[in-house]
Design an enzyme around this catalytic site. Structure first.
Site, short mmCIF file in Angstrom:
data_model
loop_
_atom_site.label_atom_id
_atom_site.label_comp_id
_atom_site.label_asym_id
_atom_site.label_seq_id
_atom_site.Cartn_x
_atom_site.Cartn_y
_atom_site.Cartn_z
N GLU A 108 25.66 27.86 27.09
CA GLU A 108 25.99 29.05 26.30
C GLU A 108 27.48 29.25 26.10
O GLU A 108 27.99 29.10 24.99
CB GLU A 108 25.40 30.29 27.00
CG GLU A 108 25.42 31.53 26.15
CD GLU A 108 24.66 32.67 26.81
OE1 GLU A 108 24.47 33.71 26.14
OE2 GLU A 108 24.26 32.54 27.98
N HIS B 197 62.12 45.54 50.21
CA HIS B 197 62.11 46.99 50.02
C HIS B 197 62.80 47.33 48.70
O HIS B 197 63.81 46.72 48.36
CB HIS B 197 62.86 47.66 51.18
CG HIS B 197 63.06 49.14 50.99
ND1 HIS B 197 62.07 50.06 51.26
CD2 HIS B 197 64.14 49.86 50.55
CE1 HIS B 197 62.53 51.27 51.00
NE2 HIS B 197 63.78 51.18 50.57
N MET C 42 31.54 28.50 27.51
CA MET C 42 32.53 27.91 28.40
C MET C 42 33.20 29.03 29.20
O MET C 42 33.62 30.03 28.65
CB MET C 42 33.59 27.15 27.60
CG MET C 42 33.09 25.85 27.00
SD MET C 42 32.66 24.67 28.30
CE MET C 42 31.77 23.44 27.33
N GLY C 43 33.26 28.84 30.50
CA GLY C 43 33.81 29.88 31.37
C GLY C 43 32.74 30.68 32.07
O GLY C 43 33.02 31.43 33.01
N ALA D 1 22.86 47.85 38.88
CA ALA D 1 23.80 46.91 39.50
C ALA D 1 23.36 46.64 40.93
O ALA D 1 24.06 46.94 41.89
CB ALA D 1 25.21 47.48 39.46
N GLY E 130 27.91 48.19 44.85
CA GLY E 130 28.76 47.03 45.12
C GLY E 130 29.90 47.02 44.13
O GLY E 130 30.12 47.98 43.38
#
Length: 463
Positions: A36, A442, A38-39, A267, A181
């Site tokens: 599907e 700092h 790339m990635g 989720a 999550g």
């Protein structure tokens, strides 16, 4: 004569494409098959586009705080369609970049559905027919998809998974998120910031269940102050879908309550894409929707490896990529180190951000360690105050006997960019003395990392 590849990778997500490139760098003849995008999910429907959307909500949040910084802004608003368009554009740009990288490294790329046909053989179904590849080694990197519970299935209209939540056709007014999550909390943060009345339901006794409980409690308080409703130790039993609304049956303290929403985001975890990839052909073992492997990602079948979300947790893109490199090096005859899950950082890009590595305080105690715990609040750091981000906490956990850094946990601005310091510390097996003797610049937020270590040994300066 047909090409015999040294390595065939099935899936071009953050594990698969990295494995392919590293294999090619080591001189292997490599093929990769993607059905599907790339990635994979991470780049196209996960890590990257969500961060683009969260960046928009973060800026919107800051615009509404303009007065705190001596600035003024009128008629502050957002264009949801434009926010989504930018997010999709970011994903598309990176998607094209991966194709370029594969081509640059001379990886043969095939688009289609792949499965193991027999030992050392991969069959590909493409739009133009079928093709067969021969390979000495096969890496399964097919990733995972959203887990759907019976009765809570997504429909793309009233009930969404991450794909619909990333390309919303409307802005939710009253939103229920099932699961707290990283995925659930990131969407909660995005939509809540843009004005949705957001409720998060978590079945466990605290949100962000994999995080240290003190950090989770800190984040929960912040989310509530932002207007979110958090319901823990609760279970969504059923969703009644009606016209333009959903009635959620939520069990709280053994009492079933009904709450009305116009949108629900599920989720509740992921399940590996184990179907139709040929596991049965070679009797490759899987359990609960994920392929079983050893510490080097080897399956029970010689020459077949599995990496990334297809396998055991943590289900993180950076873990998948590192596994891809490790397996490619193993195939090339190198001697890579195995992955240590407890040394892999987890990041949640909500507001405030959350990041952690190693053991939580509870796990460290369960494992029998005598521990020293240090804490430092953002309110004690000059850079945090100057940024207007004084809400946060850095927590470190050490083995009292050896000084080993057992875990680090942070909540607050930019902690996802700070956690790598503790990751490197664990990788190099540094002790509390090494960290104490390190000079932190700092003014930076990173100074809190130093102070937290000092606090564990009663040496903190600024609290």
């Amino acid at each position: 004569m047909a090409i015999v590849y040294d390595m065939i990778v099935i899936g071009a997500g953050p594990g698969g494409y990295v494995a392919a490139i590293r294999g090619a760098q080591l001189g292997l003849k490599v093929a990769i098959v993607e059905r599907e995008h790339m990635g994979g999910i991470c780049l196209n429907w996960g890590c990257i586009p969500t961060k683009a959307m969260l960046r928009s909500s973060e800026i919107f949040h800051l615009m509404n705080r303009a007065g705190e910084f001596g600035l003024s802004a009128d008629n502050i608003n957002y264009d949801l369609e434009a926010v989504v368009k930018r997010s999709r554009g970011v994903a598309s740009k990176l998607n094209a970049g991966i194709g370029h990288l594969l081509k640059k490294n001379k990886v043969d790329t095939f688009m289609g559905d792949a499965s193991i046909a027999s030992k050392n053989t991969v069959s590909i179904q493409t739009v133009n027919g079928s093709e067969t590849l021969q390979g000495k080694n096969i890496i399964l990197a097919t990733g995972a998809r959203a887990r759907e519970l019976p009765g809570l299935e997504a429909d793309g209209d009233l009930v969404w998974t991450y794909k619909a939540a990333l390309t919303p056709r409307r802005m939710p007014k009253k939103l229920l998120i099932i699961g707290s999550g990283a995925i659930g909390i990131e969407f909660a943060s995005f939509y809540n910031t843009l004005g949705a009345d957001t409720t998060v339901v978590e079945v466990m006794d605290h949100i962000l269940p994999v995080e240290d409980e003190e950090i989770s409690a800190f984040a929960k308080k912040s989310f509530i102050n932002q207007g979110m409703k958090i319901i823990e130790k609760a279970n969504v039993k059923k969703l009644d879908r009606q016209k333009e609304k959903v009635i959620a049956h939520i069990e709280i303290d053994q009492v079933l309550e009904k709450h009305e929403f116009d949108t629900v985001i599920s989720a509740v975890g992921i399940v590996g894409n184990i179907e139709n990839i040929g596991l049965e052909t070679l009797k490759i073992k899987e359990e609960r929707g994920h392929v079983l492997t050893d510490k080097f990602c080897r399956t029970n079948v010689e020459g077949v490896y599995a990496i990334g979300d297809l396998t055991a947790p943590p289900w993180l893109a950076h873990k998948a990529s590192h596994e891809g490199v490790m397996v490619a090096e193993l195939i090339a005859g190198k001697n890579p180190h195995s992955i240590k899950p407890e040394s892999i950082a987890g990041c949640t890009y909500c507001y405030p951000q959350i990041a952690s590595v190693g053991y939580t305080e509870a796990v460290a105690r369960e494992k029998g360690y005598d521990i020293k715990v240090g804490r430092f609040p953002f309110v004690g750091n000059g850079k945090a105050i100057a940024l207007g981000e004084s809400e946060g906490l850095v927590k470190t956990i050490f083995d009292a006997k050896t000084g080993e850094l057992l875990g680090a946990h942070m909540v607050g601005a930019e902690v996802t960019e700070m956690i790598h310091g503790y990751v490197v510390s664990r990788q190099l097996e540094t002790t509390e003395q090494d960290l104490m003797n390190t000079v932190f610049p700092h003014p930076t937020l990173s100074e809190m990392m130093h102070e937290s270590v000092l606090d564990a040994y009663d040496k903190a300066i600024h609290i």
